[in-house]
Scaffold this motif. Structure first.
Motif, PDB file in Angstrom:
ATOM      1  N   VAL A   6     -15.284  12.411 -41.049  1.00 35.81           N
ATOM      2  CA  VAL A   6     -15.338  12.337 -42.508  1.00 35.81           C
ATOM      3  C   VAL A   6     -13.979  11.973 -43.089  1.00 35.81           C
ATOM      4  CG1 VAL A   6     -17.317  13.886 -42.707  1.00 35.81           C
ATOM      5  CG2 VAL A   6     -15.013  14.833 -42.768  1.00 35.81           C
ATOM      6  N   ASP A   7     -13.973  11.658 -44.369  1.00 35.68           N
ATOM      7  CA  ASP A   7     -12.794  11.126 -45.032  1.00 35.68           C
ATOM      8  C   ASP A   7     -11.900  12.179 -45.685  1.00 35.68           C
ATOM      9  OD1 ASP A   7     -14.857  11.699 -46.816  1.00 35.68           O
ATOM     10  OD2 ASP A   7     -14.173  10.218 -48.273  1.00 35.68           O
ATOM     11  N   ARG A   8     -12.231  13.458 -45.547  1.00 36.73           N
ATOM     12  CA  ARG A   8     -11.444  14.542 -46.164  1.00 36.73           C
ATOM     13  C   ARG A   8     -11.356  15.706 -45.185  1.00 36.73           C
ATOM     14  NH1 ARG A   8     -14.806  14.955 -51.846  1.00 36.73           N
ATOM     15  NH2 ARG A   8     -14.610  12.762 -52.400  1.00 36.73           N
ATOM     16  N   PRO A   9     -10.409  16.606 -45.411  1.00 39.03           N
ATOM     17  CA  PRO A   9     -10.372  17.814 -44.578  1.00 39.03           C
ATOM     18  C   PRO A   9     -11.618  18.671 -44.813  1.00 39.03           C
ATOM     19  CG  PRO A   9      -8.419  17.664 -46.004  1.00 39.03           C
ATOM     20  CD  PRO A   9      -9.335  16.554 -46.391  1.00 39.03           C
ATOM     21  N   GLU A  49     -21.312   3.605 -37.319  1.00 36.71           N
ATOM     22  CA  GLU A  49     -20.217   3.526 -38.287  1.00 36.71           C
ATOM     23  C   GLU A  49     -19.316   4.761 -38.183  1.00 36.71           C
ATOM     24  OE1 GLU A  49     -17.526   2.228 -40.790  1.00 36.71           O
ATOM     25  OE2 GLU A  49     -19.232   0.962 -40.275  1.00 36.71           O
ATOM     26  N   ASP A  50     -19.919   5.926 -37.961  1.00 36.64           N
ATOM     27  CA  ASP A  50     -19.123   7.145 -37.805  1.00 36.64           C
ATOM     28  C   ASP A  50     -18.305   7.123 -36.516  1.00 36.64           C
ATOM     29  OD1 ASP A  50     -19.886   8.415 -40.195  1.00 36.64           O
ATOM     30  OD2 ASP A  50     -21.798   8.949 -39.293  1.00 36.64           O
ATOM     31  N   MET A  51     -18.851   6.503 -35.471  1.00 40.04           N
ATOM     32  CA  MET A  51     -18.081   6.373 -34.232  1.00 40.04           C
ATOM     33  C   MET A  51     -16.877   5.460 -34.439  1.00 40.04           C
ATOM     34  SD  MET A  51     -19.458   8.470 -32.333  1.00 40.04           S
ATOM     35  CE  MET A  51     -18.312   8.161 -31.019  1.00 40.04           C
ATOM     36  N   MET A  52     -17.061   4.412 -35.250  1.00 39.64           N
ATOM     37  CA  MET A  52     -15.942   3.518 -35.561  1.00 39.64           C
ATOM     38  C   MET A  52     -14.889   4.251 -36.394  1.00 39.64           C
ATOM     39  SD  MET A  52     -16.599   0.754 -33.974  1.00 39.64           S
ATOM     40  CE  MET A  52     -17.512   1.686 -32.752  1.00 39.64           C
ATOM     41  N   THR A  53     -15.338   5.104 -37.309  1.00 42.76           N
ATOM     42  CA  THR A  53     -14.402   5.926 -38.094  1.00 42.76           C
ATOM     43  C   THR A  53     -13.586   6.817 -37.166  1.00 42.76           C
ATOM     44  OG1 THR A  53     -15.878   5.918 -39.999  1.00 42.76           O
ATOM     45  CG2 THR A  53     -14.227   7.680 -39.917  1.00 42.76           C
ATOM     46  N   LEU A  54     -14.256   7.437 -36.188  1.00 45.57           N
ATOM     47  CA  LEU A  54     -13.576   8.285 -35.207  1.00 45.57           C
ATOM     48  C   LEU A  54     -12.563   7.478 -34.414  1.00 45.57           C
ATOM     49  CD1 LEU A  54     -13.243  10.915 -33.556  1.00 45.57           C
ATOM     50  CD2 LEU A  54     -15.172  10.142 -32.162  1.00 45.57           C
ATOM     51  N   ALA A  55     -12.953   6.293 -33.955  1.00 44.46           N
ATOM     52  CA  ALA A  55     -12.049   5.452 -33.173  1.00 44.46           C
ATOM     53  C   ALA A  55     -10.831   5.044 -33.995  1.00 44.46           C
ATOM     54  CB  ALA A  55     -12.786   4.218 -32.661  1.00 44.46           C
ATOM     55  N   SER A  92     -21.539   9.602 -44.557  1.00 43.71           N
ATOM     56  CA  SER A  92     -21.567   9.705 -43.094  1.00 43.71           C
ATOM     57  C   SER A  92     -22.883  10.307 -42.613  1.00 43.71           C
ATOM     58  CB  SER A  92     -20.395  10.595 -42.647  1.00 43.71           C
ATOM     59  OG  SER A  92     -20.565  11.019 -41.325  1.00 43.71           O
ATOM     60  N   SER A  93     -23.341   9.851 -41.435  1.00 44.68           N
ATOM     61  CA  SER A  93     -24.562  10.403 -40.839  1.00 44.68           C
ATOM     62  C   SER A  93     -24.383  11.870 -40.454  1.00 44.68           C
ATOM     63  CB  SER A  93     -24.962   9.583 -39.612  1.00 44.68           C
ATOM     64  OG  SER A  93     -23.937   9.618 -38.628  1.00 44.68           O
ATOM     65  N   VAL A  94     -23.153  12.325 -40.358  1.00 40.07           N
ATOM     66  CA  VAL A  94     -22.872  13.722 -40.025  1.00 40.07           C
ATOM     67  C   VAL A  94     -23.452  14.656 -41.087  1.00 40.07           C
ATOM     68  CG1 VAL A  94     -21.000  15.401 -39.744  1.00 40.07           C
ATOM     69  CG2 VAL A  94     -20.836  13.171 -38.655  1.00 40.07           C
TER      70      VAL A  94
END
Length: 195
Positions: free
Chosen positions: A108-111, A131-137, A160-162
C-alpha cells in the motif's frame, strides 16, 4: 553501536500525525482462524528459536525454490508466496497482528498502524494482484513497469487488491490520520573514522 562509533551517527525518535491506514476489525466481526498451538520444541514450527543469551536479536529465515515459491519465517509469523496467473497467493501462518501490518504495508501507499488489539496468531490466505506485486517490487528498489491502458493514470489510494483480500477475514484498512513514529537522523559523518 558501530555506526555511532565510525560515522558519529546520532538520531532520535519522533512521532508525527500522517495519512495512514488503520488495520481495524470490520463491523461484521473477526473471521480469522487462530493458528494451532506451537509444539514444545523450539524451532519446530519453522521459526528460529529465541536467542539463548536473552538478547533481543530478530531472527528471520528466507528461502526460495525453482518454482518461484518464496518462504519466510520470523518472530511475527510465516509466509509462503506462490506465483499465480493473476499475481501472487500469500499463505500466512502463525501470523501476529504486527506481522500482518508488516506484510500488508508492503503493498500500500501509506504506513499501516495496528488498531485491532489482536493478541493471537492466525492463519490466512491472501490473493494479491499483479499490480500490487509490481508495487512491492518497486518498493524493494526494482525498476519494473506494467503496460498501462491508454489514458490510465496512477492507482487511487485504497485501490489495492489487498483491501478486498483482507475483508473476507473481517479486517479492514481504514484511511485516516494516525501518529507515526519516525527515526530522525540528527548527524552523520560522510567519511568513517579509522579502525
Amino acid at each position: 553501536m558501530l555506526l555511532a562509533d565510525r560515522f558519529k551517527l546520532t538520531l532520535h525518535r519522533s512521532t508525527t500525525e500522517q495519512q495512514a491506514y488503520a488495520l481495524v476489525i470490520a463491523k461484521g466481526g473477526l473471521k480469522l482462524k487462530e493458528s494451532p498451538p506451537d509444539s514444545a520444541e523450539p524451532g519446530s514450527d519453522g521459526t528460529a528459536p529465541s536467542p539463548a543469551d536473552g538478547g533481543q536479536v530478530v531472527r528471520a529465515n528466507v528461502t526460495s525454490n525453482t518454482q518461484g515459491v518464496v518462504t519466510s519465517s520470523g518472530p511475527n509469523g510465516n509466509v509462503q508466496m506462490f506465483p499465480s496467473q493473476t499475481g501472487m497467493r500469500l499463505e500466512l501462518t502463525k501470523m501476529t497482528a504486527a506481522g500482518m501490518v508488516e506484510i500488508l504495508g508492503r503493498f500500500v501507499d501509506r504506513p499501516i498502524v495496528d488498531m485491532t488489539e489482536l493478541k493471537g496468531k492466525y492463519d490466512l490466505t491472501l490473493e494479491v494482484g499483479l499490480e500490487d506485486m509490481m508495487t512491492l517490487a518497486r518498493a524493494s528498489g526494482m525498476a519494473v513497469q506494467l503496460p498501462q491502458a491508454a489514458g490510465a493514470g496512477a492507482a487511487e489510494p485504497g485501490s489495492s487488491s489487498v483491501f478486498a483480500a483482507i475483508q473476507q477475514y473481517g479486517l479492514k484498512l481504514d484511511a485516516r490520520k494516525a501518529p507515526i513514529e519516525l527515526l530522525v537522523i540528527d548527524h552523520v559523518e560522510k567519511d568513517p573514522t579509522e579502525n
